[in-house]
Design a protein around this motif. Structure first.
Motif, PDB file in Angstrom:
ATOM      1  N   VAL A 256       0.833  -1.202   0.000  1.00 41.72           N
ATOM      2  CA  VAL A 256       0.000   0.000   0.000  1.00 41.72           C
ATOM      3  C   VAL A 256       0.870   1.256   0.000  1.00 41.72           C
ATOM      4  O   VAL A 256       0.611   2.213  -0.744  1.00 41.72           O
ATOM      5  CB  VAL A 256      -0.945   0.000   1.219  1.00 41.72           C
ATOM      6  N   GLY A 257       1.923   1.256   0.827  1.00 41.49           N
ATOM      7  CA  GLY A 257       2.825   2.409   0.864  1.00 41.49           C
ATOM      8  C   GLY A 257       3.517   2.643  -0.460  1.00 41.49           C
ATOM      9  O   GLY A 257       3.662   3.783  -0.913  1.00 41.49           O
ATOM     10  N   ILE A 258       3.924   1.556  -1.120  1.00 42.76           N
ATOM     11  CA  ILE A 258       4.577   1.678  -2.423  1.00 42.76           C
ATOM     12  C   ILE A 258       3.600   2.241  -3.457  1.00 42.76           C
ATOM     13  O   ILE A 258       3.956   3.100  -4.275  1.00 42.76           O
ATOM     14  CB  ILE A 258       5.130   0.320  -2.872  1.00 42.76           C
ATOM     15  N   LEU A 259       2.341   1.772  -3.422  1.00 40.10           N
ATOM     16  CA  LEU A 259       1.327   2.268  -4.363  1.00 40.10           C
ATOM     17  C   LEU A 259       1.038   3.749  -4.138  1.00 40.10           C
ATOM     18  O   LEU A 259       0.866   4.509  -5.100  1.00 40.10           O
ATOM     19  CB  LEU A 259       0.045   1.445  -4.213  1.00 40.10           C
ATOM     20  N   VAL A 260       0.979   4.152  -2.876  1.00 39.22           N
ATOM     21  CA  VAL A 260       0.788   5.578  -2.578  1.00 39.22           C
ATOM     22  C   VAL A 260       1.955   6.398  -3.121  1.00 39.22           C
ATOM     23  O   VAL A 260       1.779   7.492  -3.673  1.00 39.22           O
ATOM     24  CB  VAL A 260       0.634   5.796  -1.056  1.00 39.22           C
ATOM     25  N   GLY A 261       3.163   5.835  -3.004  1.00 34.80           N
ATOM     26  CA  GLY A 261       4.332   6.516  -3.568  1.00 34.80           C
ATOM     27  C   GLY A 261       4.235   6.668  -5.072  1.00 34.80           C
ATOM     28  O   GLY A 261       4.600   7.707  -5.629  1.00 34.80           O
ATOM     29  N   TYR A 262       3.712   5.636  -5.738  1.00 28.46           N
ATOM     30  CA  TYR A 262       3.529   5.724  -7.187  1.00 28.46           C
ATOM     31  C   TYR A 262       2.522   6.818  -7.560  1.00 28.46           C
ATOM     32  O   TYR A 262       2.702   7.555  -8.537  1.00 28.46           O
ATOM     33  CB  TYR A 262       3.065   4.380  -7.744  1.00 28.46           C
ATOM     34  N   LEU A 263       1.451   6.936  -6.787  1.00 28.02           N
ATOM     35  CA  LEU A 263       0.442   7.958  -7.069  1.00 28.02           C
ATOM     36  C   LEU A 263       1.020   9.366  -6.935  1.00 28.02           C
ATOM     37  O   LEU A 263       0.797  10.227  -7.797  1.00 28.02           O
ATOM     38  CB  LEU A 263      -0.743   7.790  -6.117  1.00 28.02           C
ATOM     39  N   THR A 264       1.772   9.593  -5.864  1.00 33.09           N
ATOM     40  CA  THR A 264       2.365  10.917  -5.673  1.00 33.09           C
ATOM     41  C   THR A 264       3.439  11.195  -6.728  1.00 33.09           C
ATOM     42  O   THR A 264       3.579  12.326  -7.199  1.00 33.09           O
ATOM     43  CB  THR A 264       2.971  11.038  -4.269  1.00 33.09           C
ATOM     44  N   SER A 265       4.186  10.160  -7.124  1.00 33.59           N
ATOM     45  CA  SER A 265       5.177  10.335  -8.191  1.00 33.59           C
ATOM     46  C   SER A 265       4.501  10.707  -9.506  1.00 33.59           C
ATOM     47  O   SER A 265       5.015  11.524 -10.282  1.00 33.59           O
ATOM     48  CB  SER A 265       6.000   9.060  -8.373  1.00 33.59           C
ATOM     49  N   SER A 266       3.338  10.105  -9.765  1.00 35.44           N
ATOM     50  CA  SER A 266       2.588  10.443 -10.971  1.00 35.44           C
ATOM     51  C   SER A 266       2.148  11.902 -10.950  1.00 35.44           C
ATOM     52  O   SER A 266       2.228  12.605 -11.971  1.00 35.44           O
ATOM     53  CB  SER A 266       1.373   9.525 -11.092  1.00 35.44           C
ATOM     54  N   ALA A 267       1.703  12.370  -9.779  1.00 33.70           N
ATOM     55  CA  ALA A 267       1.295  13.776  -9.665  1.00 33.70           C
ATOM     56  C   ALA A 267       2.480  14.706  -9.889  1.00 33.70           C
ATOM     57  O   ALA A 267       2.349  15.756 -10.542  1.00 33.70           O
ATOM     58  CB  ALA A 267       0.680  14.021  -8.286  1.00 33.70           C
ATOM     59  N   VAL A 268       3.657  14.339  -9.374  1.00 33.25           N
ATOM     60  CA  VAL A 268       4.852  15.150  -9.590  1.00 33.25           C
ATOM     61  C   VAL A 268       5.211  15.200 -11.075  1.00 33.25           C
ATOM     62  O   VAL A 268       5.592  16.247 -11.610  1.00 33.25           O
ATOM     63  CB  VAL A 268       6.038  14.602  -8.760  1.00 33.25           C
ATOM     64  N   SER A 269       5.073  14.065 -11.766  1.00 31.76           N
ATOM     65  CA  SER A 269       5.371  14.021 -13.201  1.00 31.76           C
ATOM     66  C   SER A 269       4.448  14.942 -13.980  1.00 31.76           C
ATOM     67  O   SER A 269       4.884  15.633 -14.917  1.00 31.76           O
ATOM     68  CB  SER A 269       5.235  12.575 -13.714  1.00 31.76           C
ATOM     69  N   LEU A 270       3.178  14.980 -13.603  1.00 31.04           N
ATOM     70  CA  LEU A 270       2.227  15.868 -14.281  1.00 31.04           C
ATOM     71  C   LEU A 270       2.594  17.338 -14.034  1.00 31.04           C
ATOM     72  O   LEU A 270       2.516  18.172 -14.945  1.00 31.04           O
ATOM     73  CB  LEU A 270       0.811  15.590 -13.792  1.00 31.04           C
ATOM     74  N   LEU A 271       3.000  17.653 -12.807  1.00 32.66           N
ATOM     75  CA  LEU A 271       3.413  19.025 -12.504  1.00 32.66           C
ATOM     76  C   LEU A 271       4.638  19.416 -13.320  1.00 32.66           C
ATOM     77  O   LEU A 271       4.727  20.537 -13.835  1.00 32.66           O
ATOM     78  CB  LEU A 271       3.704  19.169 -11.011  1.00 32.66           C
ATOM     79  N   ASN A 272       5.575  18.512 -13.448  1.00 29.76           N
ATOM     80  CA  ASN A 272       6.765  18.788 -14.251  1.00 29.76           C
ATOM     81  C   ASN A 272       6.421  18.994 -15.722  1.00 29.76           C
ATOM     82  O   ASN A 272       7.035  19.813 -16.410  1.00 29.76           O
ATOM     83  CB  ASN A 272       7.767  17.638 -14.118  1.00 29.76           C
ATOM     84  N   PHE A 273       5.424  18.256 -16.211  1.00 29.61           N
ATOM     85  CA  PHE A 273       5.035  18.355 -17.619  1.00 29.61           C
ATOM     86  C   PHE A 273       4.486  19.744 -17.931  1.00 29.61           C
ATOM     87  O   PHE A 273       4.762  20.311 -19.005  1.00 29.61           O
ATOM     88  CB  PHE A 273       3.994  17.282 -17.947  1.00 29.61           C
TER      89      PHE A 273
END
Length: 344
Positions: free
Chosen positions: A160-177
């Motif tokens: 669950v913690g790893i999946l939450v990390g993936y979700l936040t990483s995805s949000a960071v990628s969108l912000l960078n885009f």
């Protein structure tokens, strides 16, 4: 009799050894750097004398000394945060980076930093980024705490913690885009991790906060010992398990958030150092583990600073390129000897 006496003195010996090691590494960080400065000049500057070159004085006092202090504070903070999270979740692989806490801090920093054009110059901007990092870490911790009510397995909770990390990483990628080129570049540099990016002014903000959180963490040794015995036993001892876990998560999240805000997302220290402390002390009591973990984290932080300046004038190696070189062998050694250390 002699063997038992040695075992009883083992925590004290570990504290003395780590204290000497930390002081030695701290001194080495003052004398070694990308700029070659004579030892006599460094000693003269540290004693308050005038250097033959003004630039050397700025390097020693304004860069090397500040970087060494930041490495001590950040290393100790991440190590203590990792220890509390491992005890809280009864998971030897728990840590700020594994459970997504540092990624949540990164998301908060990304929102503020990219919206500000990638700057971290003024005190107001530093306070905003620290606040955003803490908010991001607390949001992830709240999600983890919510899921902990429904997930009993430590392995599943880790997923669950790893999946939450993936979700936040995805949000960071969108912000960078959608961010500007300057903002993306600054955020990428920040994400590599560095103890040398904190100026003296920012240290006055970072230092007191970390010292406060570390001091409050040291006061949690008895509840942590109770949690080691299991939730039911801790409740019988009069410990409010849910309230205690909330406090521990807030403290570990705060430590992680502040370090992440100023130094970037530093990996492995929070997960690896508590195991090093357990090996050194062979004592499960947190009144022993806490100071040994803090000293071990400080030593590892200083060691990473020394390794980072090995290229000399060619540049400084990012911290996150060094910590896996130390962390992965330790974790593999612990896995291979898990029965000996009774950690898994």
């Amino acid at each position: 009799m002699r063997v038992s006496k040695i075992k009883g003195n083992r925590p004290a010996m570990a504290i003395v050894m780590l204290s000497v090691l930390t002081l030695a590494l701290f001194a080495a960080c003052l004398f070694v750097g990308s700029v070659d400065i004579p030892v006599s000049e460094v000693c003269n500057i540290l004693c308050g004398g005038e250097s033959s070159r003004r630039s050397w004085q700025v390097i020693v006092l304004g860069s090397r000394l500040v970087t060494a202090v930041v490495a001590v504070l950040a290393g100790a903070a991440l190590a203590v945060a990792g220890l509390m999270m491992q005890t809280t979740f009864s998971n030897p692989l728990a840590g700020p980076s594994i459970l997504g806490v540092s990624t949540g801090s990164s998301l908060g920093v990304a929102i503020v930093m990219l919206s500000l054009g990638g700057t971290l110059g003024t005190l107001g901007e530093s306070v905003s980024i620290v606040s955003a990092a803490i908010a991001g870490a607390m949001a992830v911790l709240a999600m983890l705490l919510l899921f902990s009510r429904f997930v009993d397995s430590n392995a599943m909770f880790l997923i669950v913690g790893i999946l939450v990390g993936y979700l936040t990483s995805s949000a960071v990628s969108l912000l960078n885009f959608f961010a500007t080129q300057e903002g993306v570049h600054s955020y990428v540099i920040w994400g590599l991790g560095s103890f040398s990016g904190v100026s003296g002014g920012r240290l006055y903000v970072m230092g007191p906060i970390l010292l406060l959180f570390i001091s409050l963490s040291m006061l949690m040794v008895k509840p942590l010992d109770a949690l080691l015995l299991g939730d039911d036993y801790a409740s019988n001892l009069g410990v409010n398990v849910r309230s205690t876990r909330n406090r521990l998560l807030i403290l570990s999240g705060g430590l992680t958030a502040v370090v992440t805000a100023f130094c970037g997302p530093i990996a492995f220290i929070g997960m690896v150092v508590p195991h090093i402390a357990r090996i050194l002390t062979n004592d499960p009591r947190h009144i022993v583990l806490m100071p040994v973990t803090a000293l071990s984290g400080a030593s590892l932080g200083l060691f990473c600073v020394l390794i980072s300046v090995l290229p000399g004038s060619n540049g400084v190696i990012p911290i996150n390129a060094i910590t896996p070189l130390v962390g992965v062998p330790v974790i593999l050694y612990i896995i291979l000897n898990r029965r000996r250390f009774n950690l898994f």
